[in-house]
Design a protein around this motif. Structure first.
Motif, PDB file in Angstrom:
ATOM      1  N   TYR A  20       0.852  -1.186   0.000  1.00 47.82           N
ATOM      2  CA  TYR A  20       0.000   0.000   0.000  1.00 47.82           C
ATOM      3  C   TYR A  20       0.885   1.232   0.000  1.00 47.82           C
ATOM      4  O   TYR A  20       2.063   1.164   0.329  1.00 47.82           O
ATOM      5  N   THR A  24      -1.969   6.043   1.781  1.00 47.96           N
ATOM      6  CA  THR A  24      -3.076   5.173   2.199  1.00 47.96           C
ATOM      7  C   THR A  24      -2.935   4.796   3.663  1.00 47.96           C
ATOM      8  O   THR A  24      -3.911   4.851   4.419  1.00 47.96           O
ATOM      9  N   TRP A  28      -5.601   5.700   6.587  1.00 41.55           N
ATOM     10  CA  TRP A  28      -6.181   4.652   7.439  1.00 41.55           C
ATOM     11  C   TRP A  28      -5.931   4.943   8.915  1.00 41.55           C
ATOM     12  O   TRP A  28      -6.797   4.718   9.746  1.00 41.55           O
ATOM     13  N   ARG A  29      -4.723   5.427   9.247  1.00 40.20           N
ATOM     14  CA  ARG A  29      -4.440   5.774  10.650  1.00 40.20           C
ATOM     15  C   ARG A  29      -5.420   6.821  11.150  1.00 40.20           C
ATOM     16  O   ARG A  29      -5.953   6.714  12.252  1.00 40.20           O
ATOM     17  N   GLN A  31      -8.369   7.374  10.148  1.00 38.56           N
ATOM     18  CA  GLN A  31      -9.724   6.837  10.156  1.00 38.56           C
ATOM     19  C   GLN A  31      -9.885   5.665  11.135  1.00 38.56           C
ATOM     20  O   GLN A  31     -10.972   5.115  11.258  1.00 38.56           O
ATOM     21  N   LYS A  33      -8.438   2.737  10.765  1.00 39.49           N
ATOM     22  CA  LYS A  33      -8.448   1.508   9.966  1.00 39.49           C
ATOM     23  C   LYS A  33      -7.018   1.058   9.728  1.00 39.49           C
ATOM     24  O   LYS A  33      -6.075   1.706  10.165  1.00 39.49           O
ATOM     25  N   GLY A  34      -6.879  -0.028   8.992  1.00 34.36           N
ATOM     26  CA  GLY A  34      -5.564  -0.481   8.571  1.00 34.36           C
ATOM     27  C   GLY A  34      -4.835  -1.273   9.626  1.00 34.36           C
ATOM     28  O   GLY A  34      -5.399  -1.656  10.654  1.00 34.36           O
ATOM     29  N   SER A  64      -9.388  -3.630   0.305  1.00 35.06           N
ATOM     30  CA  SER A  64      -8.928  -2.439   1.010  1.00 35.06           C
ATOM     31  C   SER A  64     -10.029  -1.386   1.075  1.00 35.06           C
ATOM     32  O   SER A  64     -11.031  -1.462   0.386  1.00 35.06           O
ATOM     33  N   ALA A  65      -9.813  -0.384   1.894  1.00 36.44           N
ATOM     34  CA  ALA A  65     -10.751   0.730   1.999  1.00 36.44           C
ATOM     35  C   ALA A  65     -10.814   1.481   0.676  1.00 36.44           C
ATOM     36  O   ALA A  65     -11.817   2.089   0.347  1.00 36.44           O
TER      37      ALA A  65
END
Length: 89
Positions: A20, A24, A28-29, A31, A33-34, A64-65
């Motif tokens: 990724y 990205t 994600w951090r 949000q 996520k990830g 993935s998102a």
């Protein structure tokens, strides 16, 4: 890619390892996520956490998102296959 003796790498290394982009991972951090990360002055990812996160996504067929963005994704690791066969699944 630089992996420290304790098994951690920075965001750039995690991006190279996971397939990724740095951007990205940063999105994600923000949000929540990830893959799991640690922030101690800088953001760090542990390789074992990246492996577990990648295997988790591969085992449940998750995308993935950035689902529709055709982002390069790392191939399923042999570590994932070894983990599933060892458990007898």
């Amino acid at each position: 890619m630089n992996i420290l003796p304790d098994g951690r790498t920075d965001t750039k290394g995690a991006a190279l390892y996971s397939g990724y982009t740095v951007k990205t991972l940063a999105m994600w951090r923000s949000q929540g996520k990830g893959p799991p990360f640690v922030k101690r002055g800088r953001v760090w990812y542990f390789i074992a956490d990246l492996d577990a996160w990648l295997c988790e996504g591969a085992s449940r067929g998750a995308t993935s998102a950035a689902e529709g963005k055709r982002e390069r994704r790392a191939p399923r690791s042999a570590k994932c296959d070894a983990g599933t066969t060892a458990s007898g699944a």
